[in-house]
Design a protein around this motif. Structure first.
Motif, PDB file in Angstrom:
ATOM      1  N   GLY A   1      -3.225  -8.722  12.265  1.00 57.54           N
ATOM      2  CA  GLY A   1      -4.348  -8.977  11.356  1.00 57.54           C
ATOM      3  C   GLY A   1      -4.104  -8.427   9.965  1.00 57.54           C
ATOM      4  N   CYS A   2      -2.869  -8.054   9.672  1.00 59.94           N
ATOM      5  CA  CYS A   2      -2.573  -7.382   8.398  1.00 59.94           C
ATOM      6  C   CYS A   2      -2.903  -8.282   7.203  1.00 59.94           C
ATOM      7  N   PRO A   3      -3.811  -7.845   6.324  1.00 54.50           N
ATOM      8  CA  PRO A   3      -4.188  -8.685   5.185  1.00 54.50           C
ATOM      9  C   PRO A   3      -3.153  -8.661   4.065  1.00 54.50           C
ATOM     10  N   ALA A   4      -2.115  -7.830   4.204  1.00 55.87           N
ATOM     11  CA  ALA A   4      -1.131  -7.703   3.127  1.00 55.87           C
ATOM     12  C   ALA A   4      -0.085  -8.823   3.154  1.00 55.87           C
TER      13      ALA A   4
ATOM     14  N   ASN B   1      -8.665  10.151  14.803  1.00 57.11           N
ATOM     15  CA  ASN B   1      -9.054   8.771  15.112  1.00 57.11           C
ATOM     16  C   ASN B   1      -7.790   7.943  15.290  1.00 57.11           C
ATOM     17  N   LEU B   2      -7.688   7.276  16.430  1.00 55.83           N
ATOM     18  CA  LEU B   2      -6.524   6.407  16.678  1.00 55.83           C
ATOM     19  C   LEU B   2      -6.430   5.316  15.626  1.00 55.83           C
ATOM     20  N   PHE B   3      -7.591   4.970  15.061  1.00 57.03           N
ATOM     21  CA  PHE B   3      -7.628   3.901  14.071  1.00 57.03           C
ATOM     22  C   PHE B   3      -7.794   4.513  12.690  1.00 57.03           C
ATOM     23  N   GLY B   4      -7.123   3.936  11.713  1.00 62.06           N
ATOM     24  CA  GLY B   4      -7.182   4.482  10.364  1.00 62.06           C
ATOM     25  C   GLY B   4      -7.637   3.449   9.357  1.00 62.06           C
ATOM     26  N   PRO B   5      -7.381   3.731   8.067  1.00 61.06           N
ATOM     27  CA  PRO B   5      -7.818   2.809   7.010  1.00 61.06           C
ATOM     28  C   PRO B   5      -7.115   1.454   7.100  1.00 61.06           C
ATOM     29  N   THR B   6      -5.960   1.411   7.735  1.00 60.71           N
ATOM     30  CA  THR B   6      -5.348   0.111   8.013  1.00 60.71           C
ATOM     31  C   THR B   6      -5.035   0.063   9.503  1.00 60.71           C
ATOM     32  N   ALA B   7      -4.835  -1.165   9.992  1.00 64.84           N
ATOM     33  CA  ALA B   7      -4.662  -1.357  11.438  1.00 64.84           C
ATOM     34  C   ALA B   7      -3.455  -0.604  11.983  1.00 64.84           C
ATOM     35  N   CYS B   8      -2.453  -0.340  11.128  1.00 68.27           N
ATOM     36  CA  CYS B   8      -1.212   0.242  11.643  1.00 68.27           C
ATOM     37  C   CYS B   8      -1.200   1.766  11.609  1.00 68.27           C
ATOM     38  N   ARG B   9      -2.303   2.398  11.160  1.00 70.38           N
ATOM     39  CA  ARG B   9      -2.246   3.861  11.033  1.00 70.38           C
ATOM     40  C   ARG B   9      -3.386   4.573  11.755  1.00 70.38           C
ATOM     41  N   SER B  10      -3.115   5.809  12.180  1.00 72.28           N
ATOM     42  CA  SER B  10      -4.123   6.678  12.786  1.00 72.28           C
ATOM     43  C   SER B  10      -4.428   7.824  11.819  1.00 72.28           C
ATOM     44  N   ILE B  11      -5.583   8.481  12.024  1.00 73.09           N
ATOM     45  CA  ILE B  11      -5.935   9.620  11.178  1.00 73.09           C
ATOM     46  C   ILE B  11      -5.704  10.913  11.966  1.00 73.09           C
ATOM     47  N   VAL B  12      -4.943  11.819  11.372  1.00 80.28           N
ATOM     48  CA  VAL B  12      -4.547  13.050  12.057  1.00 80.28           C
ATOM     49  C   VAL B  12      -4.894  14.241  11.169  1.00 80.28           C
TER      50      VAL B  12
ATOM     51  N   GLU C   1       0.815  -1.224   0.000  1.00 77.75           N
ATOM     52  CA  GLU C   1       0.000   0.000   0.000  1.00 77.75           C
ATOM     53  C   GLU C   1       0.839   1.261   0.000  1.00 77.75           C
ATOM     54  N   ILE C   2       2.140   1.139   0.307  1.00 80.33           N
ATOM     55  CA  ILE C   2       2.995   2.320   0.380  1.00 80.33           C
ATOM     56  C   ILE C   2       4.232   2.049  -0.479  1.00 80.33           C
TER      57      ILE C   2
END
Lengths: 268, 163
Positions: free
Chosen positions: B53-56, B134-145, B21-22
Motif C-alpha cells: 500500500g506504499c503511497p511513495a 507500536n508495531l505500526f508506525g507513521p508508514t506501513a513499513c516501520r514500527s515505533i520503538v 522519505e529517507i
C-alpha cells in the motif's frame, strides 16, 4: 499457468475469485479508514490506519491481476461498480456502528475488533492456500500479502484476547460482538456460484476445508477465553459473493465514490 | 551510432533515486531494483515494491524516469513494478543499513526469533534496551520503538520475509 492459456470459463472463474479478494479488502480498508481520528487511542489510530492502507494496497493488487484478465483498471473496479456487481462478504460491508462519520459517530470498537480479527484469520488461511494456486501470478501476490498480514493478525489477536479478558462490561460487549459477527459469517469463506470452477481448477483451496481450519483454530481460543463454543455457530443466509448486499454497502459506495462520480479522471 | 550505456552507469544513476522519505537510502540500497534492460535508446527497469500500500511508488517511478532520461542518448524509460520475487527486508544492502541508521531508523534484523519477535538496537546509542511502542508506525513499513537507555523514541523498519 499464465493468463494466455486460459479458456473463457477459467478466465471467468479466476476473475470472480480475484474480485472476491479485492472487494473484501477494499471495503475492509474503507471501514477501517472510517475509524481515523476515532480509534480508542493515538497508537491505535496509527496502527489501524496503517492496516487499512496495507489492505487497500492488497485490494489494488487483486484488481490489477483482474485487469490483466481483461477487466477495467483498478480505479474503475474500486469506484465504478454498483453494489450488485460487488463480490465482498456481507460481514465486511456492515457499518462500524451507529451515527455517521460526518455527524456523531458512536462506533462499536468491540464489533470492529472481532470482525477484523475473524476476517484477518480467514484472509491469512486464504493467502496460505493461494500460495499453492495453479495460477502463478496469484502465488506471488499472496506471498507478498502474507508478509504484511502477519502483523495485522498479531494486532487484532492481541486486541481480541485482551478485551475478552478485561472487565465484565468488555466481556459482555465482546460476547454481543461475536454473535453479531457470526450472523454474517456464512459467506466469508465461500466462493458463491463459482465454487466448483474455482476449486476444481485449483485456483484456491476448497472453501469447506478452509472453514474447518478456521474453526479448528478459533474454537480453542474462544473457549480458553471463557466463551461458549456454540458462539461460533453460523449459517449462510445471504451471499455477498453472488452480489447480494445490504443497504450499508449502497451507502458506503455513495460515500467513497463521490469524487469518482463527479470526475472519473480526477487524480487525488 | 551511439554506444550502449554501461549497466554500471545506470546503477550509479539509480543510486541518486532516494526513498522519498529517507534521503540517506537509495532504491538500490533498499534492494528494490530487480532487473535492468538496456537497449540503444531505451531502458526498461523492473522494481519490487517494499510494502503493497506504499503511497511513495508513483514518486519513485517518476524519479527513476527523470534520473535515467538524463543519461546521454536515452530517449525512453519504462518502469514496471513487479511482484516476482516478492520483496523481503533481507534485500536491503549493508550500505542501506548504514543509511537507515544515519537517518535514525533501526534497520530490519537479519534473523527473526522463533516466536516471530526480533532484536532491535537503538540507532542512536546502539543499546539493546528498547521496547516496541507500536508495531505500526507513521508508514506501513516501520514500527515505533523507545530506547530506555538514551530515552529517544525512534522508528524501526519491520522485517518482512516469506518464511
Amino acid at each position: 499457468m499464465s493468463e494466455h492459456e486460459l479458456s473463457d470459463v477459467e478466465r471467468e472463474a479466476l476473475t470472480e475469485l480475484l474480485l472476491q479478494l479485492g472487494d473484501d479488502d477494499f471495503i475492509y480498508a474503507f471501514r477501517g479508514a472510517e475509524w481515523l481520528g476515532l480509534a480508542p487511542h493515538i497508537e491505535e489510530d496509527v496502527a489501524s490506519a496503517s492496516i487499512s492502507q496495507n489492505s487497500m494496497g492488497h485490494a489494488v493488487m487483486f484488481y490489477e491481476l483482474a485487469g490483466t484478465l481483461g477487466l477495467s483498471e483498478a480505479n474503475v473496479l474500486a469506484h465504478g461498480r454498483e453494489a450488485n456487481e460487488r463480490k465482498n462478504s456481507i460481514l465486511l460491508e456492515r457499518v462500524n456502528g451507529e451515527g455517521s462519520y460526518m455527524g456523531t459517530p458512536t462506533f462499536d470498537w468491540a464489533y470492529t475488533v472481532v470482525r477484523n480479527y475473524f476476517y484477518t484469520l480467514a484472509k491469512k488461511l486464504k493467502m496460505d492456500a493461494l500460495q499453492l494456486s495453479t495460477y502463478g501470478p496469484l502465488v506471488d501476490v499472496a506471498k507478498k500479502v502474507n508478509m504484511e498480514l502477519h502483523y495485522h493478525l498479531l494486532h487484532w489477536r492481541t486486541w481480541f484476547i485482551q478485551l475478552s479478558q478485561s472487565t465484565d462490561e468488555a466481556k459482555t460487549r465482546m460476547t454481543l460482538a461475536i454473535k453479531k459477527v457470526m450472523q454474517d459469517f456464512g459467506d466469508l469463506i465461500h466462493y458463491g456460484d463459482w465454487t466448483v470452477e474455482i476449486e476444481k481448477k485449483g485456483y484456491s483451496a476448497s472453501a469447506k476445508q478452509l472453514e474447518q481450519i478456521w474453526l479448528s483454530m478459533m474454537n480453542p481460543i474462544v473457549t480458553s477465553l471463557g466463551f461458549d463454543e456454540t458462539i461460533l455457530e453460523y449459517e449462510l443466509k445471504q451471499n455477498g459473493r453472488n452480489g447480494q448486499h445490504t443497504e450499508d454497502l449502497h451507502l458506503a459506495i455513495a460515500t467513497f465514490s463521490e469524487v469518482y462520480q463527479t470526475d472519473p479522471v480526477a487524480t487525488w | 551510432m551511439t554506444a550502449i550505456i554501461e549497466k554500471n552507469t545506470v546503477l550509479e544513476q539509480l543510486q541518486r533515486v532516494k526513498d522519498p522519505e529517507i534521503d540517506t537510502v537509495s532504491i538500490i540500497d533498499l534492494g528494490m531494483v530487480e532487473r535492468i534492460d538496456i537497449s540503444v535508446t531505451t531502458i526498461e527497469i523492473e522494481v519490487l515494491p517494499t510494502f503493497l500500500g506504499c503511497p511513495a511508488l508513483p514518486i519513485i517511478q517518476k524519479e527513476i524516469e527523470l534520473a535515467l532520461l538524463s543519461l546521454p542518448g536515452i530517449l525512453s524509460v519504462m518502469v514496471r513494478f513487479v511482484h516476482t520475487p516478492p520483496w523481503t527486508s533481507d534485500r536491503i544492502t549493508q550500505k542501506g543499513h548504514e543509511g537507515l541508521r544515519a537517518f535514525g531508523i533501526a534497520p530490519p534484523p537479519l534473523f527473526l526469533e522463533a516466536d516471530g519477535t526480533w532484536h532491535i538496537d537503538c540507532p542512536y546509542c546502539m543499546s539493546t534496551y528498547v521496547t516496541i511502542e507500536n508495531l505500526f508506525g507513521p508508514t506501513a513499513c516501520r514500527s515505533i520503538v523507545y530506547c530506555k537507555s538514551c530515552k529517544n523514541p525512534f522508528e524501526a523498519m519491520k522485517p518482512v520475509s516469506t518464511l
